[in-house]
Scaffold this motif. Structure first.
Motif, PDB file in Angstrom:
ATOM      1  N   TYR A  66     -12.992  -0.991  -3.287  1.00  0.00           N
ATOM      2  CA  TYR A  66     -13.640   0.000  -4.142  1.00  0.00           C
ATOM      3  C   TYR A  66     -12.998   1.368  -3.949  1.00  0.00           C
ATOM      4  O   TYR A  66     -12.707   2.075  -4.918  1.00  0.00           O
ATOM      5  CB  TYR A  66     -15.155   0.071  -3.875  1.00  0.00           C
ATOM      6  CG  TYR A  66     -15.831   1.048  -4.800  1.00  0.00           C
ATOM      7  CD1 TYR A  66     -16.188   0.670  -6.089  1.00  0.00           C
ATOM      8  CD2 TYR A  66     -16.056   2.368  -4.419  1.00  0.00           C
ATOM      9  CE1 TYR A  66     -16.769   1.572  -6.957  1.00  0.00           C
ATOM     10  CE2 TYR A  66     -16.633   3.280  -5.281  1.00  0.00           C
ATOM     11  CZ  TYR A  66     -16.987   2.875  -6.554  1.00  0.00           C
ATOM     12  OH  TYR A  66     -17.545   3.771  -7.409  1.00  0.00           O
ATOM     13  N   TYR A  77     -11.365   3.641  -6.679  1.00  0.00           N
ATOM     14  CA  TYR A  77     -11.968   4.954  -6.910  1.00  0.00           C
ATOM     15  C   TYR A  77     -10.898   6.037  -6.843  1.00  0.00           C
ATOM     16  O   TYR A  77     -10.921   7.010  -7.600  1.00  0.00           O
ATOM     17  CB  TYR A  77     -13.055   5.231  -5.874  1.00  0.00           C
ATOM     18  CG  TYR A  77     -13.780   6.542  -6.079  1.00  0.00           C
ATOM     19  CD1 TYR A  77     -14.912   6.594  -6.878  1.00  0.00           C
ATOM     20  CD2 TYR A  77     -13.317   7.723  -5.503  1.00  0.00           C
ATOM     21  CE1 TYR A  77     -15.580   7.793  -7.080  1.00  0.00           C
ATOM     22  CE2 TYR A  77     -13.973   8.932  -5.706  1.00  0.00           C
ATOM     23  CZ  TYR A  77     -15.113   8.958  -6.501  1.00  0.00           C
ATOM     24  OH  TYR A  77     -15.755  10.145  -6.713  1.00  0.00           O
ATOM     25  N   SER A  78      -9.971   5.852  -5.925  1.00  0.00           N
ATOM     26  CA  SER A  78      -8.947   6.884  -5.723  1.00  0.00           C
ATOM     27  C   SER A  78      -7.724   6.665  -6.613  1.00  0.00           C
ATOM     28  O   SER A  78      -6.759   7.424  -6.533  1.00  0.00           O
ATOM     29  CB  SER A  78      -8.509   6.901  -4.254  1.00  0.00           C
ATOM     30  OG  SER A  78      -7.841   5.699  -3.923  1.00  0.00           O
ATOM     31  N   ALA A  79      -7.787   5.629  -7.457  1.00  0.00           N
ATOM     32  CA  ALA A  79      -6.642   5.356  -8.319  1.00  0.00           C
ATOM     33  C   ALA A  79      -6.724   6.208  -9.572  1.00  0.00           C
ATOM     34  O   ALA A  79      -7.810   6.471 -10.085  1.00  0.00           O
ATOM     35  CB  ALA A  79      -6.611   3.883  -8.695  1.00  0.00           C
ATOM     36  N   PHE A 105     -15.054   5.106   1.992  1.00  0.00           N
ATOM     37  CA  PHE A 105     -15.814   4.039   1.335  1.00  0.00           C
ATOM     38  C   PHE A 105     -16.018   2.836   2.251  1.00  0.00           C
ATOM     39  O   PHE A 105     -17.019   2.126   2.127  1.00  0.00           O
ATOM     40  CB  PHE A 105     -15.138   3.631   0.029  1.00  0.00           C
ATOM     41  CG  PHE A 105     -15.390   4.609  -1.084  1.00  0.00           C
ATOM     42  CD1 PHE A 105     -16.638   4.667  -1.695  1.00  0.00           C
ATOM     43  CD2 PHE A 105     -14.408   5.495  -1.498  1.00  0.00           C
ATOM     44  CE1 PHE A 105     -16.890   5.579  -2.709  1.00  0.00           C
ATOM     45  CE2 PHE A 105     -14.648   6.412  -2.509  1.00  0.00           C
ATOM     46  CZ  PHE A 105     -15.890   6.454  -3.120  1.00  0.00           C
TER      47      PHE A 105
END
Lengths: 165, 165
Positions: free
Chosen positions: B39, B43-45, B22
């Motif tokens: 971000y 997003y990866s959380a 990202f």
DNA sequence: CATTAAGTTCAAACACAAATGAACTATTTG
DNA sequence: CAAATAGTTCATTTGTGTTTGAACTTAATG
């Protein structure tokens, strides 16, 4: 107050305004200011210009001009034109939007998308190693990334078509 | 050798890889690295994250985190989610491409196009003053600029449609 | 209503990409 | 083939967009 700025003053106001427009455009697509300047200078020129004219009129260094013109040429945004009896290169702005878009897609977008696809592949491997590729939130996220990448790749020709001449 | 980098080490490798992806994406569209980081982190959380987690896990300052999250929210790329009994904001990445594209078009592209249209209008005036708007090379160049601007403006909804979910 | 916590702001510091310019190579020409 | 000119390269410098962090505002809680 500055005694006198390098020299862009010698350019007519409308040319300065055009150059500013292209500087903004360049920055919008992530290209350095000087590229916008050079392209704008050539776009607003009535006849082909030499590197020396670029240097003098824009007040930039030889190095910048050389590198900038080189990059713009490889991007396909600037062409050289042979003037018989003059050994200097003469530069002209490419104005056909199809060519411009094509160059940008080829030189910047496509490489970025390919890099992205590679990275996503790597992430997929990492997740597989961790045993996270069987229906997990993570798997969904990776699949989504793959979908985005594919969609963008497919959209490029379409965009080029829509914006082409 | 560094004793230990701030702390992103505590994130699993696959999350780091996603974040890097990202970061690249952000830079491609002219957004600062830290926005890509934040971000990507969200997003990866797997669950909503607090600003404090962002600060600790990414090793960035409070100021960066606050400003970054604020900007991402206004861009529509990040939402807050209410967690009852916790007064902190909890942040989630917006992943619907329609929303993401919409925000980008609204916040960056449209303003740029409008600014461009205004500038071209100004150039037209300048040329008129100089008496250069009757069929001259210059006139053609301005008209071409106007065409580009219009074409781009018209293409936005189409692009959004093509790339939307 | 005093205290603690969450989040914002912005002047100053920083890092890095971009610009410079001196030294270089390649080409022309008298 | 020496001198001049065009163009390139790249180590160093510069400019500026990004990040920082301390001071601040706002809101919650006992």
């Amino acid at each position: 107050m500055k005694p006198d700025a390098p020299s862009p003053d010698s350019l007519p106001e409308w040319r300065v305004a055009m150059i500013e427009l292209f500087v903004g455009g360049a920055q919008l697509i992530g290209l350095p200011k000087s590229l916008g300047q050079i392209y704008g200078y050539l776009y607003s020129a009535v006849e082909p210009a030499t590197m020396d004219q670029v240097i003098v009129d824009l007040g930039i260094s030889k190095g910048s001009a050389s590198q900038g013109l080189k990059f713009l040429r490889q991007l396909g945004a600037v062409k050289t034109q042979l003037i018989i009896g003059d050994r200097r290169d003469h530069f002209v702005a490419e104005v056909r939007s199809k060519k411009l878009m094509g160059g940008f897609i080829r030189e910047k977008l496509t490489p970025a998308l390919e890099d992205g696809a590679e990275r996503v592949g790597f992430i997929r491997e990492l997740l597989a190693q961790e045993g996270l590729m069987g229906d997990s939130v993570q798997k969904d996220q990776v699949v989504k990334l793959e979908t985005w990448n594919k969609k963008l790749k497919m959209a490029l020709p379409l965009i080029q078509k829509v914006l082409g001449e």
